[in-house]
Design a protein around this motif. Structure first.
Motif, PDB file in Angstrom:
ATOM      1  N   ARG A 169     -44.349 -60.634  -8.499  1.00 57.52           N
ATOM      2  CA  ARG A 169     -43.795 -60.199  -9.858  1.00 57.52           C
ATOM      3  C   ARG A 169     -44.705 -58.994 -10.207  1.00 57.52           C
ATOM      4  O   ARG A 169     -44.751 -58.699 -11.625  1.00 57.52           O
ATOM      5  CB  ARG A 169     -44.142 -61.318 -10.866  1.00 57.52           C
ATOM      6  CG  ARG A 169     -43.131 -62.356 -10.535  1.00 57.52           C
ATOM      7  CD  ARG A 169     -43.418 -63.718 -11.184  1.00 57.52           C
ATOM      8  NE  ARG A 169     -43.083 -63.495 -12.708  1.00 57.52           N
ATOM      9  CZ  ARG A 169     -43.023 -64.524 -13.651  1.00 57.52           C
ATOM     10  NH1 ARG A 169     -43.330 -65.669 -13.365  1.00 57.52           N
ATOM     11  NH2 ARG A 169     -42.597 -64.078 -14.880  1.00 57.52           N
ATOM     12  N   SER A 170     -45.296 -58.336  -9.492  1.00 57.75           N
ATOM     13  CA  SER A 170     -45.901 -57.005  -9.851  1.00 57.75           C
ATOM     14  C   SER A 170     -47.287 -57.137 -10.551  1.00 57.75           C
ATOM     15  O   SER A 170     -47.788 -56.209 -11.103  1.00 57.75           O
ATOM     16  CB  SER A 170     -45.020 -55.940 -10.421  1.00 57.75           C
ATOM     17  OG  SER A 170     -44.056 -55.745  -9.514  1.00 57.75           O
ATOM     18  N   ASP A 182     -40.904 -60.647 -19.715  1.00 54.75           N
ATOM     19  CA  ASP A 182     -41.383 -59.251 -20.083  1.00 54.75           C
ATOM     20  C   ASP A 182     -43.092 -59.172 -19.727  1.00 54.75           C
ATOM     21  O   ASP A 182     -43.758 -60.041 -20.318  1.00 54.75           O
ATOM     22  CB  ASP A 182     -41.387 -58.724 -21.450  1.00 54.75           C
ATOM     23  CG  ASP A 182     -41.446 -57.404 -21.454  1.00 54.75           C
ATOM     24  OD1 ASP A 182     -41.664 -56.411 -20.685  1.00 54.75           O
ATOM     25  OD2 ASP A 182     -41.193 -56.758 -22.775  1.00 54.75           O
ATOM     26  N   TRP A 205     -37.813 -55.886 -18.242  1.00 54.44           N
ATOM     27  CA  TRP A 205     -38.595 -55.878 -16.842  1.00 54.44           C
ATOM     28  C   TRP A 205     -38.210 -57.130 -16.066  1.00 54.44           C
ATOM     29  O   TRP A 205     -37.981 -58.076 -16.695  1.00 54.44           O
ATOM     30  CB  TRP A 205     -39.914 -56.036 -17.755  1.00 54.44           C
ATOM     31  CG  TRP A 205     -41.088 -55.859 -16.627  1.00 54.44           C
ATOM     32  CD1 TRP A 205     -41.665 -56.937 -15.870  1.00 54.44           C
ATOM     33  CD2 TRP A 205     -41.550 -54.891 -15.684  1.00 54.44           C
ATOM     34  NE1 TRP A 205     -42.292 -56.841 -15.024  1.00 54.44           N
ATOM     35  CE2 TRP A 205     -42.479 -55.410 -14.975  1.00 54.44           C
ATOM     36  CE3 TRP A 205     -41.462 -53.505 -15.709  1.00 54.44           C
ATOM     37  CZ2 TRP A 205     -43.074 -54.589 -13.997  1.00 54.44           C
ATOM     38  CZ3 TRP A 205     -42.247 -52.755 -14.959  1.00 54.44           C
ATOM     39  CH2 TRP A 205     -42.895 -53.314 -13.978  1.00 54.44           C
ATOM     40  N   PRO A 206     -38.288 -57.010 -14.849  1.00 51.62           N
ATOM     41  CA  PRO A 206     -38.782 -55.793 -14.099  1.00 51.62           C
ATOM     42  C   PRO A 206     -37.815 -54.734 -14.384  1.00 51.62           C
ATOM     43  O   PRO A 206     -36.415 -54.983 -14.200  1.00 51.62           O
ATOM     44  CB  PRO A 206     -39.002 -56.405 -12.719  1.00 51.62           C
ATOM     45  CG  PRO A 206     -37.942 -57.531 -12.699  1.00 51.62           C
ATOM     46  CD  PRO A 206     -38.005 -58.146 -14.020  1.00 51.62           C
ATOM     47  N   ARG A 207     -38.133 -53.416 -13.577  1.00 58.11           N
ATOM     48  CA  ARG A 207     -37.120 -52.409 -13.466  1.00 58.11           C
ATOM     49  C   ARG A 207     -36.317 -52.641 -12.166  1.00 58.11           C
ATOM     50  O   ARG A 207     -36.829 -53.161 -11.359  1.00 58.11           O
ATOM     51  CB  ARG A 207     -37.801 -51.235 -13.509  1.00 58.11           C
ATOM     52  CG  ARG A 207     -38.623 -50.885 -14.632  1.00 58.11           C
ATOM     53  CD  ARG A 207     -37.617 -50.477 -15.983  1.00 58.11           C
ATOM     54  NE  ARG A 207     -38.428 -49.957 -16.959  1.00 58.11           N
ATOM     55  CZ  ARG A 207     -37.980 -50.120 -18.396  1.00 58.11           C
ATOM     56  NH1 ARG A 207     -36.846 -50.499 -18.538  1.00 58.11           N
ATOM     57  NH2 ARG A 207     -38.822 -49.347 -19.006  1.00 58.11           N
ATOM     58  N   ARG A 208     -35.121 -52.354 -12.142  1.00 52.80           N
ATOM     59  CA  ARG A 208     -34.329 -52.370 -10.851  1.00 52.80           C
ATOM     60  C   ARG A 208     -33.790 -51.224 -10.372  1.00 52.80           C
ATOM     61  O   ARG A 208     -33.810 -50.341 -11.132  1.00 52.80           O
ATOM     62  CB  ARG A 208     -33.113 -53.130 -11.219  1.00 52.80           C
ATOM     63  CG  ARG A 208     -33.159 -54.657 -12.087  1.00 52.80           C
ATOM     64  CD  ARG A 208     -33.916 -55.542 -11.038  1.00 52.80           C
ATOM     65  NE  ARG A 208     -34.048 -56.853 -11.413  1.00 52.80           N
ATOM     66  CZ  ARG A 208     -34.721 -57.869 -10.857  1.00 52.80           C
ATOM     67  NH1 ARG A 208     -35.584 -57.636  -9.578  1.00 52.80           N
ATOM     68  NH2 ARG A 208     -34.839 -59.115 -11.217  1.00 52.80           N
TER      69      ARG A 208
END
Length: 208
Positions: A169-170, A182, A205-208
Protein backbone atom coordinates in the motif's frame (compact mmCIF):
# COMPACT_ATOMS: atom_id res chain seq x y z
CA UNK A 1 -17.24 1.20 14.50
CA UNK A 2 -15.26 2.74 11.64
CA UNK A 3 -11.48 2.62 11.90
CA UNK A 4 -8.33 4.64 11.35
CA UNK A 5 -5.59 2.32 10.16
CA UNK A 6 -2.28 2.91 11.93
CA UNK A 7 0.97 1.50 10.51
CA UNK A 8 3.89 2.04 12.89
CA UNK A 9 6.65 0.37 14.91
CA UNK A 10 6.95 0.18 18.68
CA UNK A 11 10.22 2.14 18.68
CA UNK A 12 9.37 4.87 16.14
CA UNK A 13 10.36 8.40 17.12
CA UNK A 14 7.69 10.15 15.11
CA UNK A 15 5.00 7.67 16.12
CA UNK A 16 5.90 8.63 19.70
CA UNK A 17 5.70 12.35 19.03
CA UNK A 18 2.25 12.03 17.51
CA UNK A 19 0.88 9.24 19.69
CA UNK A 20 -1.07 11.19 22.30
CA UNK A 21 -2.43 13.65 19.73
CA UNK A 22 -3.45 10.84 17.39
CA UNK A 23 -5.29 8.94 20.09
CA UNK A 24 -7.12 12.09 21.12
CA UNK A 25 -8.14 12.72 17.50
CA UNK A 26 -9.36 9.13 17.12
CA UNK A 27 -11.37 9.30 20.34
CA UNK A 28 -12.97 12.62 19.39
CA UNK A 29 -13.96 11.24 15.98
CA UNK A 30 -15.54 8.14 17.50
CA UNK A 31 -13.28 5.87 15.46
CA UNK A 32 -11.35 2.83 16.59
CA UNK A 33 -7.61 2.65 15.91
CA UNK A 34 -6.73 -0.39 13.79
CA UNK A 35 -3.18 -1.10 14.92
CA UNK A 36 -0.81 -2.48 12.27
CA UNK A 37 2.66 -2.89 13.83
CA UNK A 38 5.23 -3.49 11.07
CA UNK A 39 8.87 -4.38 10.57
CA UNK A 40 9.80 -0.77 9.91
CA UNK A 41 13.35 -1.50 8.78
CA UNK A 42 12.05 -3.75 6.03
CA UNK A 43 9.33 -1.27 5.04
CA UNK A 44 11.90 1.51 4.72
CA UNK A 45 14.27 -0.72 2.73
CA UNK A 46 11.53 -1.89 0.36
CA UNK A 47 10.54 1.72 -0.25
CA UNK A 48 14.05 2.35 -1.56
CA UNK A 49 15.11 4.76 1.17
CA UNK A 50 18.75 4.97 2.22
CA UNK A 51 19.15 3.39 5.69
CA UNK A 52 19.76 6.00 8.40
CA UNK A 53 23.19 4.57 9.12
CA UNK A 54 24.25 5.45 5.56
CA UNK A 55 22.78 8.96 5.42
CA UNK A 56 24.85 12.09 5.81
CA UNK A 57 25.57 13.46 9.28
CA UNK A 58 23.73 16.64 8.33
CA UNK A 59 20.61 14.69 7.35
CA UNK A 60 20.64 12.60 10.52
CA UNK A 61 21.27 15.68 12.68
CA UNK A 62 18.28 17.42 11.12
CA UNK A 63 15.86 14.51 10.94
CA UNK A 64 16.77 12.68 14.14
CA UNK A 65 17.65 15.68 16.27
CA UNK A 66 16.32 19.09 15.27
CA UNK A 67 13.02 17.80 13.90
CA UNK A 68 12.40 15.69 17.00
CA UNK A 69 13.45 18.59 19.22
CA UNK A 70 10.93 20.96 17.63
CA UNK A 71 8.08 18.46 17.48
CA UNK A 72 8.74 17.43 21.07
CA UNK A 73 8.06 21.03 22.07
CA UNK A 74 5.13 21.40 19.67
CA UNK A 75 3.39 18.22 20.86
CA UNK A 76 4.43 18.53 24.51
CA UNK A 77 6.09 15.13 24.22
CA UNK A 78 9.38 15.12 26.17
CA UNK A 79 12.27 13.12 24.75
CA UNK A 80 15.68 11.96 25.89
CA UNK A 81 17.56 14.47 23.74
CA UNK A 82 19.33 11.82 21.67
CA UNK A 83 18.73 8.50 19.97
CA UNK A 84 17.93 5.97 22.73
CA UNK A 85 20.75 3.64 23.73
CA UNK A 86 18.95 0.50 22.55
CA UNK A 87 17.24 1.95 19.51
CA UNK A 88 18.92 -0.40 17.03
CA UNK A 89 17.94 -3.55 18.93
CA UNK A 90 15.54 -6.00 17.33
CA UNK A 91 11.92 -4.79 17.57
CA UNK A 92 10.20 -8.11 16.90
CA UNK A 93 9.29 -8.72 20.55
CA UNK A 94 7.54 -5.39 21.32
CA UNK A 95 5.72 -5.39 17.99
CA UNK A 96 4.69 -8.98 18.64
CA UNK A 97 3.49 -8.01 22.10
CA UNK A 98 1.14 -5.47 20.54
CA UNK A 99 -0.21 -7.96 18.02
CA UNK A 100 -0.65 -10.52 20.79
CA UNK A 101 -2.83 -8.02 22.63
CA UNK A 102 -5.00 -7.65 19.56
CA UNK A 103 -5.34 -11.42 19.21
CA UNK A 104 -6.42 -11.58 22.84
CA UNK A 105 -9.13 -9.01 22.16
CA UNK A 106 -7.54 -6.19 24.18
CA UNK A 107 -7.67 -2.46 23.53
CA UNK A 108 -3.95 -1.85 23.06
CA UNK A 109 -4.01 1.94 22.63
CA UNK A 110 -2.46 2.50 26.08
CA UNK A 111 0.14 -0.22 25.57
CA UNK A 112 1.22 1.15 22.19
CA UNK A 113 1.63 4.61 23.69
CA UNK A 114 3.43 3.25 26.76
CA UNK A 115 6.06 1.44 24.68
CA UNK A 116 6.83 4.58 22.70
CA UNK A 117 6.75 6.79 25.78
CA UNK A 118 9.18 4.59 27.69
CA UNK A 119 11.60 4.27 24.79
CA UNK A 120 12.00 7.93 23.82
CA UNK A 121 11.88 9.86 27.09
CA UNK A 122 13.14 7.08 29.37
CA UNK A 123 15.64 5.09 27.24
CA UNK A 124 13.83 1.77 27.72
CA UNK A 125 15.23 -1.28 25.95
CA UNK A 126 12.22 -2.60 24.06
CA UNK A 127 14.02 -5.84 23.23
CA UNK A 128 14.28 -6.74 26.92
CA UNK A 129 11.50 -9.00 28.19
CA UNK A 130 11.63 -7.80 31.80
CA UNK A 131 11.47 -4.17 30.65
CA UNK A 132 8.47 -4.94 28.46
CA UNK A 133 6.79 -6.74 31.36
CA UNK A 134 7.19 -3.67 33.58
CA UNK A 135 5.86 -1.36 30.86
CA UNK A 136 2.88 -3.63 30.32
CA UNK A 137 2.03 -3.75 34.03
CA UNK A 138 2.36 0.00 34.39
CA UNK A 139 -0.05 0.41 31.45
CA UNK A 140 -2.61 -1.77 33.19
CA UNK A 141 -2.04 -5.08 31.40
CA UNK A 142 -1.03 -8.55 32.55
CA UNK A 143 2.16 -8.82 30.49
CA UNK A 144 2.71 -12.57 30.79
CA UNK A 145 0.18 -13.74 28.18
CA UNK A 146 1.22 -10.94 25.83
CA UNK A 147 4.90 -11.83 26.02
CA UNK A 148 4.23 -15.56 25.91
CA UNK A 149 2.31 -15.10 22.65
CA UNK A 150 4.50 -12.39 21.11
CA UNK A 151 6.78 -14.76 19.19
CA UNK A 152 4.17 -17.43 18.47
CA UNK A 153 3.85 -18.47 14.80
CA UNK A 154 0.37 -17.01 14.41
CA UNK A 155 1.46 -13.62 15.80
CA UNK A 156 4.57 -13.54 13.65
CA UNK A 157 2.45 -14.43 10.62
CA UNK A 158 0.32 -11.35 11.33
CA UNK A 159 3.47 -9.27 11.75
CA UNK A 160 4.71 -10.39 8.35
CA UNK A 161 1.27 -9.82 6.81
CA UNK A 162 1.15 -6.27 8.25
CA UNK A 163 4.58 -5.58 6.79
CA UNK A 164 3.66 -6.98 3.37
CA UNK A 165 0.42 -4.98 3.39
CA UNK A 166 2.32 -1.80 4.25
CA UNK A 167 4.73 -2.36 1.37
CA UNK A 168 1.87 -3.16 -1.02
CA UNK A 169 0.00 0.00 0.00
CA UNK A 170 3.02 2.29 -0.52
CA UNK A 171 3.74 2.90 3.17
CA UNK A 172 7.33 4.11 3.49
CA UNK A 173 7.67 5.18 7.11
CA UNK A 174 6.21 5.33 10.59
CA UNK A 175 3.67 6.52 11.49
CA UNK A 176 1.32 6.20 8.54
CA UNK A 177 -2.42 6.66 8.94
CA UNK A 178 -5.23 5.69 6.56
CA UNK A 179 -8.59 7.44 6.76
CA UNK A 180 -11.07 5.60 4.54
CA UNK A 181 -8.23 4.54 2.27
CA UNK A 182 -6.54 7.95 2.05
CA UNK A 183 -2.94 7.75 3.25
CA UNK A 184 -1.25 10.31 5.52
CA UNK A 185 2.45 9.79 6.24
CA UNK A 186 4.02 11.30 9.33
CA UNK A 187 2.72 12.69 12.59
CA UNK A 188 3.07 16.16 11.10
CA UNK A 189 -0.01 15.25 9.03
CA UNK A 190 -2.22 14.71 12.07
CA UNK A 191 -4.08 17.96 11.59
CA UNK A 192 -4.87 16.78 8.06
CA UNK A 193 -6.02 13.42 9.48
CA UNK A 194 -8.33 15.33 11.82
CA UNK A 195 -9.73 17.37 8.94
CA UNK A 196 -10.19 14.24 6.76
CA UNK A 197 -12.21 12.56 9.50
CA UNK A 198 -14.66 15.45 9.44
CA UNK A 199 -14.44 16.38 5.76
CA UNK A 200 -12.55 14.15 3.31
CA UNK A 201 -10.12 15.72 0.89
CA UNK A 202 -10.93 15.85 -2.81
CA UNK A 203 -9.17 13.37 -5.03
CA UNK A 204 -8.39 9.66 -4.72
CA UNK A 205 -5.63 7.51 -3.28
CA UNK A 206 -4.00 5.38 -4.42
CA UNK A 207 -3.35 6.89 -7.82
CA UNK A 208 -4.12 4.57 -10.71
Amino acid sequence: MKEIEYFYAAHSAFAYLGSARFMAIAAASGRRIAHRPVDLRRVVAEAGAVPFGRRSKAHVAYYFDREIERWSEERNAPWIGRIPTHHTNDITLPNGMLIAGLRLGLDIDRLAHALLENHWPHDADLADRSTLAAIGRDAGFDPAPLLDLALAPEVQATYRANTEEAIHRSVFGSPTYFVDGDMFYGQDRLEMVERALARPYAGKWPRR
